[in-house]
Enzyme design. Structure first.
Site, PDB file in Angstrom:
ATOM      1  N   GLY A   1       2.309   2.682  10.698  1.00  0.00           N
ATOM      2  CA  GLY A   1       3.270   3.769  10.528  1.00  0.00           C
ATOM      3  C   GLY A   1       3.938   4.204  11.819  1.00  0.00           C
ATOM      4  O   GLY A   1       4.575   5.247  11.873  1.00  0.00           O
TER       5      GLY A   1
ATOM      6  N   GLU B   1      -5.517  -4.483  10.509  1.00  0.00           N
ATOM      7  CA  GLU B   1      -4.490  -3.478  10.751  1.00  0.00           C
ATOM      8  C   GLU B   1      -4.828  -2.734  12.037  1.00  0.00           C
ATOM      9  O   GLU B   1      -5.617  -1.777  12.017  1.00  0.00           O
ATOM     10  CB  GLU B   1      -4.435  -2.478   9.580  1.00  0.00           C
ATOM     11  CG  GLU B   1      -4.121  -3.119   8.250  1.00  0.00           C
ATOM     12  CD  GLU B   1      -3.492  -2.128   7.283  1.00  0.00           C
ATOM     13  OE1 GLU B   1      -2.423  -2.444   6.753  1.00  0.00           O
ATOM     14  OE2 GLU B   1      -4.055  -1.035   7.094  1.00  0.00           O
TER      15      GLU B   1
ATOM     16  N   ASN C   1       0.862  -1.181   0.000  1.00  0.00           N
ATOM     17  CA  ASN C   1       0.000   0.000   0.000  1.00  0.00           C
ATOM     18  C   ASN C   1       0.897   1.229   0.000  1.00  0.00           C
ATOM     19  O   ASN C   1       1.457   1.595   1.020  1.00  0.00           O
ATOM     20  CB  ASN C   1      -0.891  -0.023   1.261  1.00  0.00           C
ATOM     21  CG  ASN C   1      -1.686   1.256   1.424  1.00  0.00           C
ATOM     22  OD1 ASN C   1      -1.822   2.038   0.482  1.00  0.00           O
ATOM     23  ND2 ASN C   1      -2.221   1.461   2.620  1.00  0.00           N
TER      24      ASN C   1
END
Ligand code: PGA
Length: 234
Positions: free
Chosen positions: A164, A158, A6
């Protein structure tokens, strides 16, 4: 196993062409793992052209539920199919957090994409506060059961606090969440959230982990290729 990259809002068309040329060289001969990249809309064509005649697939990061019409800023499944996309990501936590995406809009996007023949990776996952409050199961149940049932549906678990951030779910947390999701719906479940060449071996070896949705580490040919190799059968 499926390893999906992604890219989020990264890589121009020119950068995409260079990346894909390098990736296909790097992955030549790799077998037993499905690999897909999800560039921004404007880079889809470059990826499709560069990866033609390879096994590496190309998908988009969002799709609207209508085919045409007055929906400024949106792109339809027909348009994505025309450009050569095979799949689409829906309901990513960044879309839920910054762009008002809900379980309902995620489900509508997924249904339209599936109906048009695209595969779908639908993202689910709890916030850190929800995990701490013991609400992970409830959140996952709500998000998963909102989705249409389909043989071309893949779910990406997720945990939002792991995206991140460099904080990865422990292999136990991932296994537990994947088992929970698979108890609700019988589909492949990818893990996503700070997957790197370092964290991938432990995560991908868990029962019920059918691959990974990789963000940051998918932007670099070498780190993405290493994750693909880790996913391939020994
Ligand atoms: P990350 O992102 O690998 O950079 O944590 C994953 C994702 O958002 O799909």
């Amino acid at each position: 196993m499926l390893i999906a990259g992604n890219w989020k809002m990264n890589k121009t068309a020119e950068e995409t062409a260079g990346f894909c040329a390098a990736l296909k060289r790097r992955l030549t001969g790799l077998e037993g793992v499905d690999v897909a990249v999800f560039p921004p809309f404007t880079s889809l064509r470059a990826a499709v052209l560069e990866l033609a005649e390879t096994e590496i697939a190309v998908g988009a990061q969002n799709v609207h539920w209508e085919e045409v019409g007055a929906f400024t800023g949106e792109v339809s499944a027909v348009m994505l199919r025309e450009v050569g996309a095979y799949a689409v990501i829906v309901g990513h936590s960044e879309r839920r957090q910054y762009f008002g995406e809900t379980d309902e809009t995620t489900a509508r996007r997924a249904a339209a994409a599936l109906e048009s023949g695209l595969s779908v990776i639908a993202c689910v996952g709890e916030l850190e506060a929800e995990r701490e409050a013991g609400e992970t199961g409830e959140v996952l149940r709500r998000q998963v059961l909102a989705l249409p049932e389909d043989s071309e549906l893949v779910i990406a678990y997720e945990p939002v606090w792991a995206i991140g951030t460099g904080k990865t779910a422990t292999p136990d947390q991932a296994r537990e969440a994947h088992a929970f999701i698979k108890g609700l719906v019988d589909v492949p479940v990818l893990y996503g959230g700070s997957v790197t060449p370092e964290t991938a071996p432990d995560l991908l070896s868990q029962d019920g982990v059918d691959g990974a949705l990789v963000g940051g580490a998918s932007l670099d040919v070498e780190s993405f290729a290493v994750i693909c190799e880790i996913a391939a059968p020994a």
